[in-house]
Design a protein around this motif. Structure first.
Motif, PDB file in Angstrom:
ATOM      1  N   ILE A   1       3.258  -5.496 -18.854  1.00  0.00           N
ATOM      2  CA  ILE A   1       3.867  -4.435 -18.057  1.00  0.00           C
ATOM      3  C   ILE A   1       2.806  -3.931 -17.093  1.00  0.00           C
ATOM      4  O   ILE A   1       1.757  -3.434 -17.509  1.00  0.00           O
ATOM      5  CB  ILE A   1       4.397  -3.306 -18.957  1.00  0.00           C
ATOM      6  N   ARG A   2       3.066  -4.065 -15.796  1.00  0.00           N
ATOM      7  CA  ARG A   2       2.045  -3.827 -14.770  1.00  0.00           C
ATOM      8  C   ARG A   2       2.359  -2.555 -13.975  1.00  0.00           C
ATOM      9  O   ARG A   2       3.510  -2.271 -13.642  1.00  0.00           O
ATOM     10  CB  ARG A   2       1.984  -5.024 -13.822  1.00  0.00           C
ATOM     11  N   ILE A   3       1.288  -1.806 -13.668  1.00  0.00           N
ATOM     12  CA  ILE A   3       1.386  -0.607 -12.828  1.00  0.00           C
ATOM     13  C   ILE A   3       0.974  -0.988 -11.410  1.00  0.00           C
ATOM     14  O   ILE A   3      -0.099  -1.562 -11.193  1.00  0.00           O
ATOM     15  CB  ILE A   3       0.472   0.512 -13.362  1.00  0.00           C
ATOM     16  N   THR A   4       1.830  -0.681 -10.414  1.00  0.00           N
ATOM     17  CA  THR A   4       1.553  -0.993  -9.016  1.00  0.00           C
ATOM     18  C   THR A   4       1.777   0.262  -8.182  1.00  0.00           C
ATOM     19  O   THR A   4       2.803   0.939  -8.319  1.00  0.00           O
ATOM     20  CB  THR A   4       2.481  -2.112  -8.506  1.00  0.00           C
ATOM     21  N   TRP A   5       0.818   0.576  -7.313  1.00  0.00           N
ATOM     22  CA  TRP A   5       0.941   1.765  -6.461  1.00  0.00           C
ATOM     23  C   TRP A   5       1.958   1.522  -5.362  1.00  0.00           C
ATOM     24  O   TRP A   5       2.076   0.419  -4.830  1.00  0.00           O
ATOM     25  CB  TRP A   5      -0.427   2.141  -5.902  1.00  0.00           C
TER      26      TRP A   5
ATOM     27  N   VAL B   1       6.364   0.660 -12.260  1.00  0.00           N
ATOM     28  CA  VAL B   1       5.999  -0.084 -13.471  1.00  0.00           C
ATOM     29  C   VAL B   1       7.016  -1.202 -13.633  1.00  0.00           C
ATOM     30  O   VAL B   1       8.215  -0.961 -13.667  1.00  0.00           O
ATOM     31  CB  VAL B   1       6.007   0.854 -14.706  1.00  0.00           C
ATOM     32  N   ARG B   2       6.529  -2.452 -13.731  1.00  0.00           N
ATOM     33  CA  ARG B   2       7.429  -3.584 -13.877  1.00  0.00           C
ATOM     34  C   ARG B   2       6.782  -4.629 -14.764  1.00  0.00           C
ATOM     35  O   ARG B   2       5.552  -4.720 -14.824  1.00  0.00           O
ATOM     36  CB  ARG B   2       7.813  -4.189 -12.531  1.00  0.00           C
ATOM     37  N   ALA B   3       7.593  -5.483 -15.403  1.00  0.00           N
ATOM     38  CA  ALA B   3       9.022  -5.331 -15.610  1.00  0.00           C
ATOM     39  C   ALA B   3       9.207  -4.998 -17.092  1.00  0.00           C
ATOM     40  O   ALA B   3       8.594  -5.590 -17.961  1.00  0.00           O
ATOM     41  CB  ALA B   3       9.758  -6.623 -15.260  1.00  0.00           C
ATOM     42  N   VAL B   4      10.067  -4.020 -17.336  1.00  0.00           N
ATOM     43  CA  VAL B   4      10.389  -3.620 -18.706  1.00  0.00           C
ATOM     44  C   VAL B   4      11.665  -4.351 -19.098  1.00  0.00           C
ATOM     45  O   VAL B   4      12.726  -4.118 -18.515  1.00  0.00           O
ATOM     46  CB  VAL B   4      10.572  -2.095 -18.795  1.00  0.00           C
ATOM     47  N   LEU B   5      11.550  -5.256 -20.066  1.00  0.00           N
ATOM     48  CA  LEU B   5      12.682  -6.106 -20.448  1.00  0.00           C
ATOM     49  C   LEU B   5      13.440  -5.468 -21.611  1.00  0.00           C
ATOM     50  O   LEU B   5      12.875  -5.272 -22.691  1.00  0.00           O
ATOM     51  CB  LEU B   5      12.185  -7.506 -20.837  1.00  0.00           C
ATOM     52  N   ILE B   6      14.704  -5.168 -21.380  1.00  0.00           N
ATOM     53  CA  ILE B   6      15.539  -4.570 -22.425  1.00  0.00           C
ATOM     54  C   ILE B   6      16.532  -5.613 -22.922  1.00  0.00           C
ATOM     55  O   ILE B   6      17.248  -6.239 -22.133  1.00  0.00           O
ATOM     56  CB  ILE B   6      16.268  -3.326 -21.901  1.00  0.00           C
TER      57      ILE B   6
END
Length: 407
Positions: free
Chosen positions: A137-141, A168-173
């Motif tokens: 899960i990556r934080i991008t400005w 914040v991407r990618a959160v897989l549900i």
């Protein structure tokens, strides 16, 4: 994979990271997650607000199959969410210098950790299984233009404050629709074998061409003797078994889940006979050949062995669904489950992931359970329990004791 509380888990983990960062420059400061018009720093030296203002999906991930899907299985792709946050400092008395100090510390904390690690997610948000997601899960400005800033703050009818935005991407549900997994094929072709092809390059180093499991099964059980067929195996005096889910080997020796098993050196042309010891976890194990005295790792391989779990609990006469159609099923297995393993119940053709594991016991909650009598399999790290105990007979059949009735 991730459950419905994955968004909450991300927000709580980010809030904890930000709070840890701002306390280094302002010990009494806190981080909160509230709508901007509901934030008040009264009685505090300052606080930083984390606000989730928009969600979207990552289009490049919309058709990804569920992780762990085996050939022939079908499942609904996970929902790949992108979460958009605002980071805003609030200071009593509107002291901009303190606000700038807090915002700088918050940005530094998130810049230092551009990836949310599994350990952070598991520790801060233990209520969710987001830490089991295979992807990072990556934080991008994110640069917010003037029009977007004006629109956001106008909605809350509150004066604008200095704000940073990031995604914040990618959160897989996970989808709640179960994975469809077909039952094992009982026979292939007239003689029960598929097509085979091979070449004879005459190798000069030890090589394993195939593994033969007892009873023609696709996996071994604890205590089975597995035959390793190949070439130039007469110098093999041991086999190292390393569970794939374990930590890789370090500079001082094999990983904790690596086990060295001595074997008798076979005569030229004969297979290596490997008797599987107890204490191995179910799943896929890498096979490494050992030779010499003392035994050293040979520079070939690895090859792979599947160790199947065995369901040890007696099937109840019937499992009764509640008013919502949910069935709760408890199974015991051998060997016991190792930490971090994924355990699925295959009830007929539907897959259901265990939410509670303890030792050799797994508990499953099956929503919308189908009534009827179903063959039962237990899948541990991709390896199924043996529903067909013997494939060497003329008429292989499913194990009648591995069947569960849902009413």
């Amino acid at each position: 994979m991730s459950d419905a509380r994955a968004i909450e888990a991300v927000t709580e983990t980010l809030r904890a990271l930000v709070e840890d960062g701002i306390k280094s420059v302002e010990p009494g400061a806190t981080a909160v997650a509230r709508p901007p018009h509901r934030v008040s720093p009264t009685g505090q030296p300052g606080l930083v607000n984390l606000f989730l203002y928009r969600t979207s999906t990552a289009p490049e991930r919309r058709n990804d199959p569920p992780p762990g899907l085996l050939p022939g299985e079908t499942g609904e792709p996970p929902l790949p969410l992108v979460l958009h946050y605002l980071l805003t400092p609030f200071v009593q008395g509107d002291d901009d210098l303190v606000a700038h100090r807090l915002l700088g510390a918050a940005l530094q904390a998130l810049h230092t950790r551009p990836l949310l690690s599994r350990a952070e997610l598991a520790q801060t948000a233990a209520f969710s299984d987001l830490s089991r997601q295979p992807d990072h899960i990556r934080i991008t400005w994110h640069a917010v233009d003037e029009k977007e800033i004006y629109s956001l703050w106008s909605v809350f009818q509150t004066p604008y404050r200095l704000t940073a935005a990031f995604e914040v991407r990618a959160v897989l549900i996970d989808s709640r629709r179960p994975v469809r997994t077909p039952l094992p094929v009982l026979a292939r072709g007239a003689d029960g074998r598929g097509p085979r092809a091979g070449a004879d390059p005459r190798p000069t180093t030890p090589a394993v061409h195939r593994l033969h499991y007892p009873g023609g099964r696709p996996a071994a059980r604890t205590g089975d003797t597995v035959e390793l067929h190949g070439t130039h195996l007469s110098g093999v005096t041991g086999i190292r078994l390393t569970r794939l889910a374990a930590t890789t080997a370090g500079p001082t020796g094999p990983a904790p889940d690596a086990v060295d098993v001595p074997v008798a050196a076979p005569a030229p042309g004969d297979p290596v006979l490997l008797r599987l010891p107890g204490g191995l976890a179910a799943g896929v194990h890498a096979l490494t050949l050992l030779g010499g005295s003392p035994r050293t790792e040979l520079p070939v391989g690895p090859w792979y062995l599947a160790l199947a779990p065995a369901i040890t609990s007696t099937m109840p006469a019937a499992v009764t669904r509640d008013g919502a159609g949910t069935a709760r099923i408890t199974l015991t297995a051998d060997p016991p489950f190792a930490p971090g393993q994924r355990v699925d119940l295959l009830l007929g053709a539907d897959a259901h992931t265990a939410r509670e594991l303890a030792g050799n016991t797994a508990r499953f909650t099956v929503r919308h359970a189908r009534p009827g009598s179903h063959p039962v399999r237990l899948r541990v790290d991709g390896v199924d329990s043996l529903l067909v105990p013997d494939r060497t007979t003329d008429r292989p059949s499913y194990d009648p004791t591995q069947r569960l009735t849902v009413t």
